[in-house]
Structures are given as structure tokens and as C-alpha cells.
Design an enzyme around this catalytic site. Sequence first.
Site, PDB file in Angstrom:
ATOM      1  N   ASN A   1       0.857  -1.180   0.000  1.00  0.00           N
ATOM      2  CA  ASN A   1       0.000   0.000   0.000  1.00  0.00           C
ATOM      3  C   ASN A   1       0.898   1.236   0.000  1.00  0.00           C
ATOM      4  O   ASN A   1       2.134   1.133   0.137  1.00  0.00           O
ATOM      5  CB  ASN A   1      -0.983  -0.017   1.170  1.00  0.00           C
ATOM      6  CG  ASN A   1      -0.310   0.018   2.531  1.00  0.00           C
ATOM      7  OD1 ASN A   1       0.709   0.689   2.734  1.00  0.00           O
ATOM      8  ND2 ASN A   1      -0.863  -0.724   3.491  1.00  0.00           N
ATOM      9  N   PHE A   2       0.293   2.399  -0.141  1.00  0.00           N
ATOM     10  CA  PHE A   2       1.089   3.615  -0.333  1.00  0.00           C
ATOM     11  C   PHE A   2       1.951   3.916   0.895  1.00  0.00           C
ATOM     12  O   PHE A   2       3.106   4.338   0.771  1.00  0.00           O
ATOM     13  CB  PHE A   2       0.165   4.793  -0.640  1.00  0.00           C
ATOM     14  CG  PHE A   2       0.890   6.030  -1.086  1.00  0.00           C
ATOM     15  CD1 PHE A   2       1.703   6.006  -2.206  1.00  0.00           C
ATOM     16  CD2 PHE A   2       0.765   7.216  -0.374  1.00  0.00           C
ATOM     17  CE1 PHE A   2       2.388   7.141  -2.629  1.00  0.00           C
ATOM     18  CE2 PHE A   2       1.440   8.361  -0.787  1.00  0.00           C
ATOM     19  CZ  PHE A   2       2.252   8.325  -1.909  1.00  0.00           C
ATOM     20  N   HIS A   3       1.404   3.679   2.078  1.00  0.00           N
ATOM     21  CA  HIS A   3       2.179   3.923   3.303  1.00  0.00           C
ATOM     22  C   HIS A   3       3.396   3.001   3.364  1.00  0.00           C
ATOM     23  O   HIS A   3       4.509   3.441   3.700  1.00  0.00           O
ATOM     24  CB  HIS A   3       1.283   3.697   4.527  1.00  0.00           C
ATOM     25  CG  HIS A   3       2.010   3.778   5.832  1.00  0.00           C
ATOM     26  ND1 HIS A   3       2.447   4.971   6.370  1.00  0.00           N
ATOM     27  CD2 HIS A   3       2.394   2.799   6.710  1.00  0.00           C
ATOM     28  CE1 HIS A   3       3.067   4.738   7.520  1.00  0.00           C
ATOM     29  NE2 HIS A   3       3.048   3.427   7.746  1.00  0.00           N
ATOM     30  N   GLU A   4       3.210   1.732   3.037  1.00  0.00           N
ATOM     31  CA  GLU A   4       4.318   0.785   3.034  1.00  0.00           C
ATOM     32  C   GLU A   4       5.349   1.153   1.977  1.00  0.00           C
ATOM     33  O   GLU A   4       6.560   1.044   2.195  1.00  0.00           O
ATOM     34  CB  GLU A   4       3.789  -0.626   2.790  1.00  0.00           C
ATOM     35  CG  GLU A   4       2.934  -1.171   3.924  1.00  0.00           C
ATOM     36  CD  GLU A   4       2.105  -2.380   3.528  1.00  0.00           C
ATOM     37  OE1 GLU A   4       1.636  -3.092   4.437  1.00  0.00           O
ATOM     38  OE2 GLU A   4       1.906  -2.603   2.305  1.00  0.00           O
TER      39      GLU A   4
ATOM     40  N   ASP B   1      -6.111  -7.607   0.805  1.00  0.00           N
ATOM     41  CA  ASP B   1      -6.285  -9.041   0.551  1.00  0.00           C
ATOM     42  C   ASP B   1      -7.076  -9.261  -0.736  1.00  0.00           C
ATOM     43  O   ASP B   1      -6.755 -10.150  -1.538  1.00  0.00           O
ATOM     44  CB  ASP B   1      -7.033  -9.702   1.715  1.00  0.00           C
ATOM     45  CG  ASP B   1      -6.265  -9.667   3.012  1.00  0.00           C
ATOM     46  OD1 ASP B   1      -5.036  -9.475   2.975  1.00  0.00           O
ATOM     47  OD2 ASP B   1      -6.898  -9.834   4.074  1.00  0.00           O
TER      48      ASP B   1
END
Length: 474
Positions: free
Chosen positions: A195-198, A264
Amino acid sequence: MHITMPHFENARVLVVGDVMLDRYWHGMSTRISPEAPVPVVNVNQTEDRPGGAANVALNMSALGCRVSLVGVIGDDEAGQILQRSLTAAKVRTDLQISATKPTVTKLRVISHHQQLLRMDFEDKYAPEDSSDFIAKVSQLIADVDVLVLSDYAKGSLHNCQALIQLAHNAGVPVLVDPKGDDFTRYRGADVITPNFHEFEAIVGACASEEAIVACGETLMAGLELQALLVTRGEHGLSLLRPGQPELHLPARGREVFDVTGAGDTVIATLAAALASGQPLPEATALANIAAGIVVGKLGTAIVSAAELRRAIIADQGAQSGVVTEEQLLLAIEDARAAGERVVFTNGCFDIIHAGHVGYLEEARKQGDRLIVAVNSDASIRKLKGTGRPINPLDRRMAVLAGLEAVDWVVPFEEDTPERLLRRVKPDVLVKGGDYREDQVVGASLVRAHGGDVRVLGFVENCSTTSIVNKILHR
């Protein structure tokens, strides 16, 4: 981009990763506790759902894939519930049981459709808790099309490199839903889906799509990836591939209710589509549609094949009206999944008159959905001679699509609709006029797959030819 519903029943996928049990306690909250400034919830409903890697597998099974799951559970009630739920959902499980660690469980307390509290019950797994993973995957990998590593940083995926190498030795692509601040453990995977944060935690802040692309290209080169799919919440998805144009897809959720488990659903749909033979851009578009569905649900949820099919139909504008053959086949599949009978008729329909309208209304009554197949201009000229059709194909189809009795209008180029009938396989074939049933073109084809053939009469003294002759006479 033209999106079609894949043949998920042909897909074979292996999911390896951190499985968990998601528990939900629902109840009304109308007062504050006198003991502390916290709401009091009167629990009246409890619910258990597979989460983490188990939710990924569940999503694939709901789409119709043949899916296997390797993970770790504890020797406890939560593990037994998880095992039973997955078996009931037709997920083939090969779970290692830890003698010392509990099944990872997340308990959410919900009132008025809002989470008030989440409690996690877990003890990070040690390498010995997943010591059988290599042997289990070695036995399964030859019979799958895609391997998915679902990492929730719970410790069961301690040796990703060995799993990636196993898959590549078998010619199986690897997709990873990553976690943590060290992506080097996924080096050599085919696709990772942070995801963008990761993503920003690894590459640094990205204030624009240009920055995402630049940082993504550097990350792909460093990790030897074939592709990078960044899930960006309300900003959609960004697919990056070395040496190819980036693909940015806008978010599809009309109303975001709960993003739990959306990642998921993305990797599950992506993997299932790739295993079904879809190219990566089309598989990404399908994953984006599925994510738009699941964020409209509460908690860890799945997207069924019927829901995805319906969303694709809406995306392609094929709910009704003029459609292509591929759009028609997708719409028919959805109609049949809903238990509806499909009626088929065909003709030139050059000048729509009262006879046509009455006939089509009667045809519609023979089932639940009516398809009208229309001769192309060239085929009408062969049948009727020069000077016909009076109205070109697009106008004839537009008028038919406007009739209440008609669901779908589709053109065909041949002299007869036999090829189209072989693809559509209608439940009822209808023809109007003075035919006997055995004279109707395609009757034997329809009967061969168990369909019915019916002949309906036109309104007397009402035909396109008579109308044309009357105009010419005057």
C-alpha cells in the site's frame, strides 16, 4: 481497456502466509460506563471470519478458483474455527499447528457500524513454528499456476527467498503482499503489492505520480521485480513495469465503508486473474474493481464471482441496450447465475412497426431476458436485394434498444445467426411468422443443449415490405 470476466474455475493458486481469525462483536451502545469514560456495548451478535492469508484464500475460493493454503495456527479453539471455516469454503488447507503459540486473533467491538475497540491476541511465530513450509510448498507447487505470499509480519514467512526460489524452479510466478521496512526479503518476486504507506516507508515521501514512478523504478531494479503494484486508497492503483508505461487506475469505490481486508482482495483478484490467463494490466483493472466492491462492506469481507461479474457488466455498460458479443456473453452469464431464462430472436427489423413491437413483447414473455440479434446491412442486402435496408444498422439497433421488452441488442454479419446461437445457447429460441418449429434456423442447435423453440405470429397486414411499397406507391 476492455475487461472481461476470467475463467476463474481454471485457476490454481497456492497461498502461503500469516493466517488469522477475525472476530467481530456487535451490539448497541447507548451509555457511558460509570467506571471509566468508555462506551458500554451490549453485545448481541458475534461473528468469526478468516483473516490475513486465510482471507486471501477465501477471496479466491469465492471467485471460483482452486486454492490451497499453507500457514500456522495454534492448538486452540480459534484454530479449529479457522480450519472449519476454510474447509467449508472449499479451501484446501495444509496448516502447521504450533504447540506453543496461539492462533493469531483480532477481536473488534462494533456498535452503530463503527469500530470502538480492537484487541489482538498473538505471539509472534518463531522459525520452528513454520519449519514445515518448505516441504509443504514443495509438494504443492507443481500443481499451481501462481504462488501468493501474504505477509502480515506475524513470523510465519521467515524464509521468503527459499519459497520464491522453489516457485521459480517450477516456473510459477510469485506475488507478494509485503510488510515491514525491509523488502529485500522479497527479492526476485514477480509482483509485490504494497500500500502507499508501506511504499513510502521504503522509498521515501512521494508527493506526485511522477515521484511514485521514479521511486518505483528504482525499487524494481534493486529487487529484480517484474512489476510493482502500489495500492493508493482513494487514489486508486498504480501499476509499474520496467521499460513500460505506468498505469494509474482511479479508485472505484462509490462509498468507502471499511478498508479492512481491501489489500487481501486486491492481491487475491490479481493472482486469480493471472492464474486464469489474464494479462497483468487487465488483471490489475479487475483487482481495482474488486477493491471498489469490498470497501463498501463492513469488516474483513470477500467479493463473490457474481458481484465481480455484475461490476464488470456495469463498467462495460452492458446492463442492457446495444452490446458486443463479448459483453452479451458476460451479461448472460450473470443472468443465468441469477436463475433467469434467456430468450433469443433475430431479424432485420428494418422499419420498426406495431407488428414488431407486439411480437417482441410476446417473445419477452417466454423467459426473463430477451436478446434481439440484428442482421448487418450487408447481410440484409444479400437477403432483400439492393435498396435495403432502409435504415442502417446503428439506427435499427438504437430503436430496438429503446423498447421496454428488449434487454440486449447485438449485431451479426452472417446470413443466419447460427454461429451466435452456438455461443449464446439460449433457453428459448423464438421466431415469428408462418414457420414450423423444425424450419426455424438454429432450432436443432438450441434443442441439442436442452433449449425450447417457439414460433409466434406477427400482427396481420403489418410488415416492413408492405410499408415500403405503400410509400413508393404514394
